[in-house]
Structure formats: structure tokens, C-alpha cells
Scaffold this motif. Structure first.
Motif, PDB file in Angstrom:
ATOM      1  N   ARG A  75      -5.534   0.262  -7.955  1.00  0.00           N
ATOM      2  CA  ARG A  75      -5.337   0.288  -6.768  1.00  0.00           C
ATOM      3  C   ARG A  75      -6.851  -0.937  -7.011  1.00  0.00           C
ATOM      4  O   ARG A  75      -6.938  -1.873  -5.388  1.00  0.00           O
ATOM      5  CB  ARG A  75      -6.043   1.014  -6.561  1.00  0.00           C
ATOM      6  N   ASP A 109       1.097   4.369  -3.174  1.00  0.00           N
ATOM      7  CA  ASP A 109       1.351   5.432  -2.783  1.00  0.00           C
ATOM      8  C   ASP A 109       2.794   6.288  -3.518  1.00  0.00           C
ATOM      9  O   ASP A 109       2.524   7.592  -4.406  1.00  0.00           O
ATOM     10  CB  ASP A 109       1.186   6.426  -1.253  1.00  0.00           C
ATOM     11  N   SER A 132       0.744  -1.060  -0.274  1.00  0.00           N
ATOM     12  CA  SER A 132       0.278   0.026   0.115  1.00  0.00           C
ATOM     13  C   SER A 132       0.727   1.303   0.344  1.00  0.00           C
ATOM     14  O   SER A 132       0.366   2.591  -0.819  1.00  0.00           O
ATOM     15  CB  SER A 132      -1.476   0.020   2.026  1.00  0.00           C
ATOM     16  N   GLN A 133       2.330   1.136   0.488  1.00  0.00           N
ATOM     17  CA  GLN A 133       3.006   2.601   0.786  1.00  0.00           C
ATOM     18  C   GLN A 133       3.718   2.280  -0.463  1.00  0.00           C
ATOM     19  O   GLN A 133       4.093   4.008  -1.141  1.00  0.00           O
ATOM     20  CB  GLN A 133       3.884   2.040   2.082  1.00  0.00           C
TER      21      GLN A 133
END
Length: 469
Positions: free
Chosen positions: A113, A93, A89-90
Motif C-alpha cells: 500500500r 482492499d 485501490s479497490q
């Protein structure tokens, strides 16, 4: 005459150097800016590619950890699964931040995503079922769906990677062009500077050659001037001395001469004296202009006696004019050149008589100042000197207003000679002029240091009755 072209060449060379340096600097800054910009975009593309590869690697790692937990049931595998999901997830981003300048990549990232979110939900659901002991977590159908979701993720990631690869090629080309441009600017600037240095060297060489030629010409002129001095000092003045001596001997026997003959001898004596005085003036001027200084013969003397004798001669020569003498001491002994002191007074008084009011007296003052220096003042009444004339009054050939028509025989050298005599004694001359008249003040220091001591074979005394030029 050659100084102005030389100055123009120097200015042109300096301007060319400044323009060349400015051009090279501008081109270098532009090339550095282009290279820095190209390098930044290449690095940015590599960062995006690395982020894409990490997203795919973390997605595969999360799936591997989930399957390991499903098979073994060990809680360590579940923890590593959750850690992989969090890192994934990081990294997504980070990828979103890196690709925010690319709308196409942002659109693909939105799809990625969604796929990763669905995949994460399915993997988490299977983990929860395995923790509850439900064998449905190992359902083959669920595994096939997981493989399909992973393939969809791979497809989107592949598209993003292809996009960055397509962007990398032109960015590398721009960087290469920037490198070549930078190299070209460096080599071109060095070549221009070398050409400029060579041109400057040639210009300096030519200028040095011209200076050598000018120096040679000046040396020849000085040689001719030296010959002129020798001619004036020997070849011209020697026969003049014979004429003067002969005339004086004839006048000593005036009673044997007829009145007409005596008058003729007197005219010969006056004319020869004038020629002798002008020759002496020419010699003094030439020595001063050559930078050798006027020849001096200093010795013990009484300044008062010398000045009184000179003033008496001037009174005899100009009986129609009043010449006053003011002295504040009975005697003024010191070590100066008496002939030159007489010449200073004669030239200044002659100048005052020539340019002062005809019906007003000329005053000669002789004093000692606080430093025991001799001060000679010559004052005449008349119109004040213009300020612009005062600045150049002691230069050669400078004469007062109307002098060319009133006194055409003058040379404009009298005050120049006075200044040079004062300098030769280590002194100075000043002038002041206002509605009350004009005053010249000569300062001769007591025992002046560095006084020239050489003698010359030419007679140096200017006849008091001859105009100072």
C-alpha cells in the motif's frame, strides 16, 4: 427351542447392520467435511493468487495510461488513468480482505500500500504537470524513479505470490488425501454392506433350513398323533365295545348270576366305561390340538330334554350331592350336537362337584337370550378362583388348587374340551368368580354358521358319571 436362538441371530444381524450403517455414515460425513474444508482452502488460495495478479495488472495499466497521457496529452488517457487507479485501490482492499487470516501477507500488503501510494502520487504529479504544459513531466530522471518504484511493487507482489504458492501445495495434498479417504470410505462401506448382506443371506438360509427341518419334525409328530387317534379309535375302543356289550348282556340276566358274579360284572362295566370315556376324551383333545376342531354331528334336538337327561344321570351317579336344574321354557328346539351338549353339561357339573363346596348345591340353568342363543349356566358355591388361574383355566392340563392330591386321576382337559365344543358351535364360554361362588356360562348361537358336519367312527359321548378330567 430354536425360536430363541433365531431371535438372537436376528437381533444380532440387525444390530450389526445398524452399527455398520452408523460407522459408514460417520466416516462419510467426516470425509465430506474434510474434503469440503480442503476444497475451500484451495479455492481461497486461488482467489488470493487471482487478486495478486489483478493488483499487478492494474498497477501496470495505470502506469501505461499515465505515460500515454504524457505523450499525447489527450484527456481520454487521463480518464482511463484515473479509472485504473481507482480499480487498483479497490483490488488492494479485496486482497486485504482475502489475506486477513495470514499475518505475513498482511505485513507485505502494508508495504505494498505504501509503495502504491507513493507511486500514485508521482504519477498524478506528472499528469498535473503535463496538463499545465510543463515539459518537466517528461523528465528522464522521473521516469527512472517510476521504473524503480514499479520494480519495488513487483518485488512485493512476487513475495505475496510465492507465499500463496507455498500454501497451495499442502492444501492440495490435504484435498487429495480427503478425496482418497472419501473414495476409501465409499468402497469400504459398500464392501461392508456386501459382507453384511452375504452374512444375512447365509443366516437366513440356515434359518430356513432349520425351519424346514422343524416343519418336517412337526409333520412326523402329527403323523404319530394321527396314528394314536386311529389306535385309540379302533384298535382300543373296538375291544372295549365288545367288553361293554358283553357286560350289559350279562347284567340283563342278573337273576341267573350269583350276587358276587353280578357285582364283578358291574365293576367290569364301570371300569370299561371309564376307559371308554377317557379314550373319547383323548381323541377329542388330539383333534382339537391338531387344529381340526372337535368332530360334530349337528341335527335337530331339544336342548331341554338333553340337559334334563344328563342332569338325571349325574344325580344318579352322585346321590350324595344336590344338583338343581332351572329351565324357563317347556322346550328348546334347535340344530346342535346333542351328544356334545350333554358332554358340556357333564364336564361343567363334574368340575363344579369337584371344586365346589361339598355341602352346597350345584345349579344348572338353561335359558334363551335376546338373540335366541342357548345359554347354559353352571354355578357352584365355594372359594373364588384366583385371577391368575382364570386367565389360563381353559388351557390343557390346568387344574384348580389341590386337584393333584384330591383327584390324581384327572387330566385337566375337561374345561378345554368344553371350550372347544363351544367354539365348534360358533359359541363361547366365560367364567366369573367371587365370594358367592363360581359360574361358567356357555353361549351357543342359534343355527351357528360354519358348524363342522363331519362324522367320525369313534364314539364321542362322555359317560355322565365319569369325571371330566
Amino acid at each position: 427351542m430354536s425360536s430363541k436362538p433365531s431371535l438372537m441371530r436376528i437381533v444380532a444381524a440387525f444390530a450389526a447392520a445398524v452399527l455398520t450403517i452408523a460407522a459408514v455414515t460417520t466416516a462419510s460425513l467426516r470425509s465430506l467435511s474434510a474434503r469440503r474444508d480442503g476444497s475451500r482452502w484451495v479455492v481461497h488460495t486461488h482467489d488470493v493468487q487471482l487478486a495478486i495478479a489483478r493488483v499487478l495488472a492494474l498497477a501496470m495499466e495505470a502506469e501505461t495510461r499515465q505515460r500515454g497521457y504524457l505523450l499525447t496529452g489527450r484527456e481520454e488517457d487521463a480518464e482511463t488513468f484515473r479509472a485504473a487507479q481507482s480499480a487498483l485501490s479497490q483490488e488492494v482492499d479485496v486482497l486485504a480482505l482475502l489475506t486477513q487470516d495470514n499475518p505475513r501477507q498482511q505485513q507485505r500488503l502494508l508495504s505494498l500500500r505504501t509503495l502504491l501510494q507513493r507511486r500514485a502520487e508521482a504519477l498524478t504529479r506528472a499528469v498535473d504537470l503535463r496538463r499545465q504544459g510543463d515539459r518537466a513531466a517528461l523528465d528522464p530522471l522521473e521516469s527512472r524513479e517510476a521504473i524503480q518504484r514499479m520494480e519495488s511493487v513487483r518485488s512485493v507482489v512476487q513475495q505475496m505470490g510465492d507465499e500463496e504458492t507455498a500454501l497451495l501445495a499442502p492444501r492440495l495434498q490435504r484435498l487429495t488425501r480427503a478425496d482418497r479417504w472419501s473414495l476409501g470410505v465409499t468402497l469400504g462401506g459398500a464392501a461392508l454392506l456386501l459382507i453384511l448382506a452375504g452374512t444375512a443371506a447365509l443366516a437366513v438360509r440356515g434359518d430356513l433350513r432349520r425351519r424346514e427341518e422343524e416343519a418336517s419334525d412337526r409333520a412326523r409328530v402329527l403323523e404319530y398323533q394321527e396314528r394314536l387317534i386311529a389306535i385309540a379309535g379302533h384298535d382300543l375302543r373296538n375291544p372295549l365295545t365288545a367288553v361293554l356289550v358283553s357286560a350289559q348282556m350279562l347284567l340283563q340276566k342278573r337273576e341267573e348270576l350269583k350276587p358276587g358274579q353280578a357285582n364283578a360284572v358291574e365293576r367290569i362295566l364301570r371300569s370299561a366305561s371309564r376307559i371308554d370315556a377317557l379314550a373319547a376324551l383323548l381323541i377329542d383333545f388330539t383333534y382339537a390340538r391338531l387344529g381340526k376342531g372337535i368332530p360334530m354331528r349337528p341335527g335337530p334336538m331339544d336342548a331341554r330334554a338333553v340337559v334334563e337327561r344328563t342332569v338325571d344321570e349325574l344325580r344318579a351317579t352322585h346321590p350324595a350331592r344336590e344338583i338343581r336344574l332351572e329351565v324357563n321354557a317347556p322346550a328348546m328346539p334347535d340344530s346342535w350336537d346333542g351328544d356334545r351338549i350333554s358332554q358340556v353339561v357333564s364336564n361343567l357339573v363334574a368340575n363344579a362337584l369337584q371344586y365346589g363346596a361339598a355341602d352346597a348345591p350345584v345349579t344348572v340353568s338353561l335359558n334363551r337370550d335376546a338373540a335366541d342363543a342357548l345359554e347354559i349356566r353352571v354355578h357352584n358355591q365355594g372359594a373364588p378362583l384366583p385371577p391368575e388361574l382364570r386367565q389360563r383355566l381353559f388351557e390343557p392340563y390346568e387344574r384348580g388348587k389341590g386337584a393333584e392330591s384330591a383327584h390324581p386321576r384327572g387330566l385337566g382337559l375337561g374345561l378345554f374340551i368344553v371350550r372347544e365344543i363351544a367354539r365348534a358351535h360358533g359359541g363361547s364360554i366365560d367364567v366369573s368368580s367371587d365370594a358367592k361362588g363360581t359360574t361358567f356360562v356357555v353361549h351357543l348361537p342359534h343355527r351357528a354358521p360354519g358348524m363342522p358336519g363331519r362324522e367320525t367312527t369313534t364314539a364321542r359321548q362322555t359317560t355322565a358319571g365319569v369325571p371330566a378330567g
